[in-house]
Design a protein around this motif. Structure first.
Motif, PDB file in Angstrom:
ATOM      1  N   ILE A 315       1.185  -1.153   0.388  1.00 54.61           N
ATOM      2  CA  ILE A 315      -0.439  -0.113  -0.329  1.00 54.61           C
ATOM      3  C   ILE A 315       0.718   1.359   0.227  1.00 54.61           C
ATOM      4  N   LYS A 316       2.284   1.053   0.420  1.00 54.19           N
ATOM      5  CA  LYS A 316       2.956   2.171   0.709  1.00 54.19           C
ATOM      6  C   LYS A 316       3.597   2.547  -0.295  1.00 54.19           C
ATOM      7  N   GLY A 317       3.732   1.558  -1.598  1.00 59.78           N
ATOM      8  CA  GLY A 317       4.520   2.165  -2.418  1.00 59.78           C
ATOM      9  C   GLY A 317       3.407   2.353  -3.506  1.00 59.78           C
ATOM     10  N   ALA A 318       2.221   1.507  -3.778  1.00 61.57           N
ATOM     11  CA  ALA A 318       1.002   2.443  -4.135  1.00 61.57           C
ATOM     12  C   ALA A 318       0.371   4.192  -3.979  1.00 61.57           C
ATOM     13  N   PHE A 319       0.899   4.286  -3.240  1.00 59.88           N
ATOM     14  CA  PHE A 319       0.655   5.011  -2.228  1.00 59.88           C
ATOM     15  C   PHE A 319       1.684   6.656  -3.052  1.00 59.88           C
ATOM     16  N   VAL A 320       3.030   6.082  -2.861  1.00 55.56           N
ATOM     17  CA  VAL A 320       3.919   6.939  -3.809  1.00 55.56           C
ATOM     18  C   VAL A 320       4.463   7.120  -5.509  1.00 55.56           C
ATOM     19  N   GLU A 321       3.290   5.840  -5.859  1.00 57.83           N
ATOM     20  CA  GLU A 321       2.818   5.445  -7.435  1.00 57.83           C
ATOM     21  C   GLU A 321       2.113   6.999  -7.743  1.00 57.83           C
ATOM     22  N   LEU A 322       1.127   7.068  -7.000  1.00 56.79           N
ATOM     23  CA  LEU A 322      -0.632   7.621  -6.889  1.00 56.79           C
ATOM     24  C   LEU A 322      -0.241   8.937  -6.897  1.00 56.79           C
ATOM     25  N   TYR A 323       1.202   9.490  -5.993  1.00 50.41           N
ATOM     26  CA  TYR A 323       1.450  11.129  -5.926  1.00 50.41           C
ATOM     27  C   TYR A 323       2.159  10.877  -6.907  1.00 50.41           C
ATOM     28  N   LYS A 324       2.527  10.247  -6.904  1.00 52.92           N
ATOM     29  CA  LYS A 324       3.801  10.575  -8.475  1.00 52.92           C
ATOM     30  C   LYS A 324       2.871  10.745  -9.863  1.00 52.92           C
ATOM     31  N   GLY A 325       1.893   9.511 -10.026  1.00 54.23           N
ATOM     32  CA  GLY A 325       0.932   9.529 -10.894  1.00 54.23           C
ATOM     33  C   GLY A 325       0.371  11.598 -10.718  1.00 54.23           C
ATOM     34  N   LEU A 326      -0.513  11.694  -9.817  1.00 54.17           N
ATOM     35  CA  LEU A 326      -0.791  13.285  -9.708  1.00 54.17           C
ATOM     36  C   LEU A 326       0.092  14.137 -10.151  1.00 54.17           C
ATOM     37  N   GLY A 327       1.211  14.122  -9.371  1.00 54.19           N
ATOM     38  CA  GLY A 327       2.123  15.540  -9.991  1.00 54.19           C
ATOM     39  C   GLY A 327       3.141  15.373 -11.081  1.00 54.19           C
ATOM     40  N   TYR A 328       2.545  14.657 -11.767  1.00 54.25           N
ATOM     41  CA  TYR A 328       2.788  13.990 -13.213  1.00 54.25           C
ATOM     42  C   TYR A 328       1.760  15.163 -14.090  1.00 54.25           C
ATOM     43  N   LEU A 329       0.590  14.648 -13.117  1.00 52.89           N
ATOM     44  CA  LEU A 329      -1.066  15.160 -14.214  1.00 52.89           C
ATOM     45  C   LEU A 329      -0.748  17.149 -13.339  1.00 52.89           C
ATOM     46  N   LYS A 330       0.219  17.358 -12.670  1.00 54.87           N
ATOM     47  CA  LYS A 330      -0.060  18.869 -12.854  1.00 54.87           C
ATOM     48  C   LYS A 330       0.791  20.175 -14.285  1.00 54.87           C
ATOM     49  N   THR A 331       2.072  18.284 -13.495  1.00 58.01           N
ATOM     50  CA  THR A 331       2.395  19.163 -14.675  1.00 58.01           C
ATOM     51  C   THR A 331       1.890  19.473 -16.098  1.00 58.01           C
ATOM     52  N   TYR A 332       1.436  18.260 -16.971  1.00 61.10           N
ATOM     53  CA  TYR A 332       0.225  18.485 -17.955  1.00 61.10           C
ATOM     54  C   TYR A 332      -0.152  19.431 -17.895  1.00 61.10           C
ATOM     55  N   ARG A 333      -0.930  19.828 -16.977  1.00 61.00           N
ATOM     56  CA  ARG A 333      -1.531  21.123 -16.977  1.00 61.00           C
ATOM     57  C   ARG A 333      -0.349  22.291 -16.735  1.00 61.00           C
ATOM     58  N   HIS A 334       0.572  22.029 -16.368  1.00 60.46           N
ATOM     59  CA  HIS A 334       0.624  23.616 -15.921  1.00 60.46           C
ATOM     60  C   HIS A 334       1.567  23.548 -17.622  1.00 60.46           C
ATOM     61  N   LEU A 335       2.497  22.987 -18.523  1.00 59.24           N
ATOM     62  CA  LEU A 335       3.104  23.330 -19.266  1.00 59.24           C
ATOM     63  C   LEU A 335       2.247  23.087 -20.905  1.00 59.24           C
ATOM     64  N   ASN A 336       1.247  22.875 -20.573  1.00 60.05           N
ATOM     65  CA  ASN A 336      -0.126  23.279 -21.672  1.00 60.05           C
ATOM     66  C   ASN A 336      -0.604  24.295 -21.791  1.00 60.05           C
ATOM     67  N   THR A 337      -0.953  24.875 -20.408  1.00 59.09           N
ATOM     68  CA  THR A 337      -1.499  26.041 -20.580  1.00 59.09           C
ATOM     69  C   THR A 337      -0.151  26.694 -20.686  1.00 59.09           C
ATOM     70  N   LEU A 338       0.972  26.718 -20.583  1.00 54.01           N
ATOM     71  CA  LEU A 338       2.602  27.438 -21.280  1.00 54.01           C
ATOM     72  C   LEU A 338       2.064  27.433 -22.824  1.00 54.01           C
ATOM     73  N   ALA A 339       1.873  25.523 -23.613  1.00 52.07           N
ATOM     74  CA  ALA A 339       1.512  26.193 -24.891  1.00 52.07           C
ATOM     75  C   ALA A 339       1.139  26.985 -25.511  1.00 52.07           C
ATOM     76  N   PHE A 340      -0.486  26.696 -24.955  1.00 53.74           N
ATOM     77  CA  PHE A 340      -2.005  27.439 -25.208  1.00 53.74           C
ATOM     78  C   PHE A 340      -0.589  29.735 -25.365  1.00 53.74           C
ATOM     79  N   ILE A 341      -0.637  29.197 -24.405  1.00 55.47           N
ATOM     80  CA  ILE A 341       0.208  30.732 -24.577  1.00 55.47           C
ATOM     81  C   ILE A 341       1.290  31.535 -24.951  1.00 55.47           C
TER      82      ILE A 341
END
Length: 816
Positions: A315-341
């Motif tokens: 479960i601990k490893g699953a939490f770490v991977e989930l948090y990593k995926g959420l971080g990737y999704l934040k990066t996805y949002r930020h970079l795409n916004t920059l690309a549109f601008i």
């Protein structure tokens, strides 16, 4: 409190300031995006191509004014005083409508041009592509958000179950349990389905329940002329399926706990669990007939502290991977916004109009930019991890959730250069001395060739045990460099810890330092031999060097890349016990490397025999070659890497049920048959055995070439848009792939030449053999890059950027 309008204004200004600091946004964008999600990001290159089709504005007013200042003021006026700038909205209008292809009510955006541009058709094409990218980003973000939210809810339930079970065990360990309960404070739960599920269901249904598919079962039973034999085959197949299914479902026992039917899943990843599973099946078969006598005691499942500890680790490893995926999704949002601008900024600069404030408002109000579910879940995961796995210590939790990359020190680069210079100087000196003394010419009476040569051979033309190993290690450093340059996520594929993995500079430092020490010892050894020093003392020097390397490898202290050394030893352990350990990517990748290091392993065996038997003291250089046990062991060493790799294929077929693993197993069996023919030819050098060696080695080589090109590299696809290659290529120049395929073919044939013991004029045959062995190591280094490239593209095709960690507890319906 700051109003939402002011917050939006500040956010836009911060994005614009970040844009102005970028030299080349396209390179920055590609360098920061998630590699496996590359196709889901904004296609910035395509938008730039469409933008180039628009004729630039010729108004001098727009060329003299600072564009960044104009955009910043326009955004500020639009955000704070939008009622005074209504006329800016007359340029374009973005419409929202429901997508016709989906039934979930997804919104898609379409832009309408309300004013004529300098090149209206090109502008329409640009905004059509822009709308397509915005809709793609929204859809992908919504899909991934839903996936992570579901995974988060599942992890919360897992954590709740684990907490309740741990609290019960903790209470019993404190003395709150009844006298008749277990002494080890285990929880006795009744299994509601275990053997019945094996008897009452077919194997295919069980595998579907576990999320697996067994392709080999479709063609397992062949047709027969006799109905009786056909029924016997079917009965045997069903029994085999039941036994296999019971072992697979052994860890999926369903138990009743607090009114819920739960399945505990303990993967058979280690030898202890595998042996426990096998012993359980044997014991279950012995007591199966007397199950009625056992009464309710049969079917009990005891969940003790050790099982809960392993479940907590999962479960601990699953939490770490989930948090990593959420971080990737934040990066996805930020970079795409920059690309549109950024692309809208370029559009405004080309056309001389201001559409950035209008379209940017649509981008910010779109789903991927307005949804806050990911941020909330990320905060919740942090709180849960801190509470349950970090003892309320936030700093400790962040070390797991946000591991920091190790900084690359300039001192590492300095020492690489220093030891490289030392290595080259010592190598040149050694070559000159060896040439003057004639050590490496064909001399049957040469003592040095029979002693120092099997221990220390050079990396250029005098390749030996150390040189083959460090040449392989050096090529691995080159692979890391190329993987990073091509944006191949090797760390994710190998499951390497970002804080502990070796960088390519670290690999080069280890290689240069080690080879400097090796060549230095060789130089000293050759000098002492020619001066006539005591042979027992001189010959001990190479053995001491090997002993130093071994001690450094197993050193328990946290020095000299401690985590990497022990990870390497763990992988070697998994390979040696490969049928018992669950096979992961790093395990079979390393086993493939060993298949190219058979000459090194045989030399290592000779060195061990040479020093363990004390032959170096009495100068009996041929003792190990004459001893029958040594010769038999040498033949076994030639087979071992292929045997280990074959056992890994068998284990992967058992775990995953894919017939490709059995076909891959056949490749290593053919290699073992070719090696066996070679061993027989070495014992009895006849024309018949030579022909058999050539035939078997040719078949094995063709088999291996097919697997290299088609399966491991993913090339030779018939319907590919790139002839004889594949659709997706990480390298831009196609001819590199064709050259690599040709080199792989030639080097495979060079490996085939070792069976005929070819030699060149006066060069000793062992030098020739090790030169060909070095070519095989080089071929393996070339193979490594394309193997990881194909694996990365497979991950990218499934948008797989985080590891899916199996969870221990699964709730099942009563119907199951």
């Amino acid at each position: 409190m700051m109003s939402s309008t002011e917050q939006s204004l500040r956010h836009r200004h911060s994005l614009l300031s970040e844009l102005t600091s970028m030299v080349k946004f396209s390179k920055q964008f590609e360098g920061r995006l998630v590699p496996e999600w590359k196709d889901a990001f904004v296609d910035y290159r395509q938008l730039k191509k469409d933008l180039k089709k628009i004729h630039p504005a010729t108004n001098a007013e727009h060329t003299t004014t600072s564009f960044v200042d104009k955009v910043s003021s326009a955004i500020g006026n639009f955000s704070l005083f939008s009622h005074h700038r209504r006329h800016d909205r007359g340029l374009i209008q973005v419409h929202k409508r429901l997508a016709a292809s989906t039934s979930r009510g997804d919104l898609i955006y379409e832009t309408e041009l309300l004013e004529q541009f300098a090149d209206t058709d090109a502008a329409k094409e640009f905004f059509a592509c822009l709308d397509l990218q915005l809709n793609k980003v929204n859809q992908f973000y919504k899909t991934k958000e839903k996936e992570f939210l579901e995974r988060g809810e599942c992890l919360k339930k897992q954590m709740q179950i684990l907490t309740e079970l741990k609290s019960i065990i903790k209470q019993r360990r404190r003395g709150g349990s009844a006298p008749d309960e277990e002494e080890d404070a285990s929880i006795s739960c009744t299994i509601s389905c275990e053997e019945d599920s094996v008897k009452d269901r077919t194997e295919q249904e069980q595998l579907q329940q576990d999320g697996c598919t067994n392709e080999s079962d479709k063609n397992e039973v062949s047709s027969s002329d006799s109905p009786r034999s056909d029924s016997m085959l079917k009965s045997t197949s069903i029994n085999m399926k039941r036994e296999k299914g019971r072992l697979r479902l052994l860890s999926d026992c369903v138990f009743s706990f607090q009114g819920k039917n739960l399945r505990i899943n303990i993967p058979l990843t280690t030898p202890s669990r595998t042996f426990s599973a096998i012993s359980y099946l044997v014991w279950d078969d012995l007591v199966n007939q007397s199950s009625k006598k056992l009464g309710p005691e049969r079917g009990k499942l005891y969940i003790n502290k050790s099982k809960l500890h392993y479940a907590e680790k999962m479960i601990k490893g699953a939490f770490v991977e989930l948090y990593k995926g959420l971080g990737y999704l934040k990066t996805y949002r930020h970079l795409n916004t920059l690309a549109f601008i950024k692309i809208l900024k370029k559009f405004d600069k080309v056309t001389g109009k201001l559409v950035l404030p209008i379209y940017l408002e649509v981008v910010e109000s779109s789903y991927f930019n307005s949804s806050d579910k990911v941020v909330n879940l990320s905060d919740e995961v942090e709180d849960l991890f801190i509470m349950h796995f970090a003892d309320e210590d936030r700093r400790k939790a962040m070390k797991y959730l946000r591991p920091q990359q190790r900084k690359e020190l300039h001192s590492v680069t300095f020492f690489i250069g220093l030891f490289t210079g030392c290595f080259v100087a010592l190598l040149v000196g050694y070559i000159i001395m060896a040439h003057l003394t004639g050590m490496y010419r064909r001399q049957p009476d040469s003592i040095y060739m029979e002693t120092a040569y099997p221990v220390l051979r050079q990396v250029v033309s005098f390749n030996v045990m150390f040189s083959l190993f460090f040449l392989h290690f050096f090529l691995y450093g080159c692979n890391i460099f190329m993987w990073r340059k091509a944006r191949i996520n090797y760390s994710f594929i190998f499951e390497l810890a970002p804080t502990k993995e070796l960088k390519y500079r670290d690999v080069f430092l280890i290689c240069t330092t080690s080879m400097t020490a090796v060549v230095g010892i060789m130089f000293v050894h050759l000098s002492l031999v020619r001066k006539g020093n005591s042979y027992a003392q001189v010959q001990a020097i190479p053995g001491l060097l090997l002993l130093v390397f071994v001690l450094l490898l197993v050193c328990p202290f946290n020095i000299f890349y401690h985590s990497s050394r022990y990870r390497f030893l763990g992988v070697i352990r998994n390979i040696i016990l490969s049928p018992l350990y669950k096979v992961v990517m790093l395990d079979f990748f390393m086993a493939d490397q060993l298949c190219s290091q058979v000459p090194m392993l045989r030399n290592l065996e000779y060195v061990a025999c040479y020093y363990i038997t004390g032959s170096y003291k009495n100068q009996d250089y041929g003792y190990c070659m004459r001893a029958k046990h040594y010769r038999d062991l040498a033949y076994a060493v030639s087979f071992l890497p292929y045997y280990w790799r074959a056992m890994q294929c068998a284990r992967r077929w058992f775990d995953e049920g894919q017939t490709n693993h059995l076909v891959n197993l056949g490749k290593y069996v053919s290699a073992m048959l070719a090696a066996g023919a070679k061993v027989a030819y070495e014992k009895e050098r006849s024309i018949g055995w030579l022909c058999l060696v050539v035939v078997m080695s040719s078949v094995a080589t063709v088999y291996q070439l097919y697997w290299d090109f088609v399966k491991d590299w993913g090339l030779l696809q018939l319907n590919s848009k790139n002839p004889w290659l594949r659709n997706e290529l990480m390298l831009r120049r196609k001819f590199i792939y064709y050259i690599s395929m040709g080199l792989n073919l030639i080097l495979r044939l060079a490996w085939l030449q070792t069976v005929v013991h070819s030699s060149f004029q006066n060069v000793d045959y062992r030098v020739t053999g090790l030169f060909l062995a070095a070519l095989e190591v080089i071929r393996r280094g070339l193979w490594n890059f394309y193997r990881l490239e194909n694996e990365h593209l497979n991950n990218a095709g499934r948008f797989r950027a985080v590891k899916t960690v199996p969870l221990p507890f699964h709730e099942v319906d009563e119907e199951e």
